[in-house]
Design an enzyme around this catalytic site. Sequence first.
Site, PDB file in Angstrom:
ATOM      1  N   HIS A  76       0.850  -1.191   0.000  1.00 33.68           N
ATOM      2  CA  HIS A  76       0.000   0.000   0.000  1.00 33.68           C
ATOM      3  C   HIS A  76       0.884   1.239   0.000  1.00 33.68           C
ATOM      4  CE1 HIS A  76      -3.911  -1.872   1.776  1.00 33.68           C
ATOM      5  NE2 HIS A  76      -3.301  -2.719   0.958  1.00 33.68           N
ATOM      6  N   GLU A 122       0.805   3.963   1.683  1.00 30.47           N
ATOM      7  CA  GLU A 122       1.185   4.464   3.006  1.00 30.47           C
ATOM      8  C   GLU A 122       2.346   3.676   3.599  1.00 30.47           C
ATOM      9  OE1 GLU A 122      -1.877   3.541   1.836  1.00 30.47           O
ATOM     10  OE2 GLU A 122      -3.402   4.242   3.244  1.00 30.47           O
ATOM     11  N   CYS A 144      -6.498   1.982   5.653  1.00 33.56           N
ATOM     12  CA  CYS A 144      -7.084   0.727   6.112  1.00 33.56           C
ATOM     13  C   CYS A 144      -6.507   0.393   7.492  1.00 33.56           C
ATOM     14  CB  CYS A 144      -6.766  -0.389   5.122  1.00 33.56           C
ATOM     15  SG  CYS A 144      -5.003  -0.849   5.075  1.00 33.56           S
ATOM     16  N   CYS A 151      -2.595  -0.113   7.459  1.00 33.51           N
ATOM     17  CA  CYS A 151      -1.830   1.129   7.338  1.00 33.51           C
ATOM     18  C   CYS A 151      -1.990   2.011   8.573  1.00 33.51           C
ATOM     19  CB  CYS A 151      -2.244   1.871   6.073  1.00 33.51           C
ATOM     20  SG  CYS A 151      -1.776   0.980   4.565  1.00 33.51           S
TER      21      CYS A 151
END
Length: 153
Positions: A52, A54, A82, A85
Amino acid sequence: MDDTTGMRLALDEARQALEHGDVPIGAVIVREGEVIARAHNRREIDGDATAHAELLAIRAASQQIGHWRLEGVTLYCTLEPCAMCAGAMVLARLPRLVFGAFDPKAGAGGSIMDLLNHPRLNHRVEVVGGVLADEAAALIVDFFARLRAQGQK
């Protein structure tokens, strides 16, 4: 750097994910007005569910400053994080997060849960949501509309 400028940089990063078929989410980390890390989703190209934007940005920022504690930074991300993260942000002692679009299906920054400010955790993250939200959401909505039109999920 103001929040709109930071978010525009994250949106630029998100558009790069489109080049390799990833969900267009971008992240930028700023310290003392300077970008120290930037990333975009790489799940498809890397074949890694944890790639991801992040997390990739947090890793890059930690390498840049030489420490896992991300003190004095702001992370700009185009989508509410999410749970994975958000958990990484707490563990990295991230002081401040600015995100664009809210995620009513998986958002862990206040939408369906708030890991970033959970009273039982040892760190709280200052959260500013909704910065350039329409632009950030449009990238994601358009991406999934194109996939559906092509008969993909």
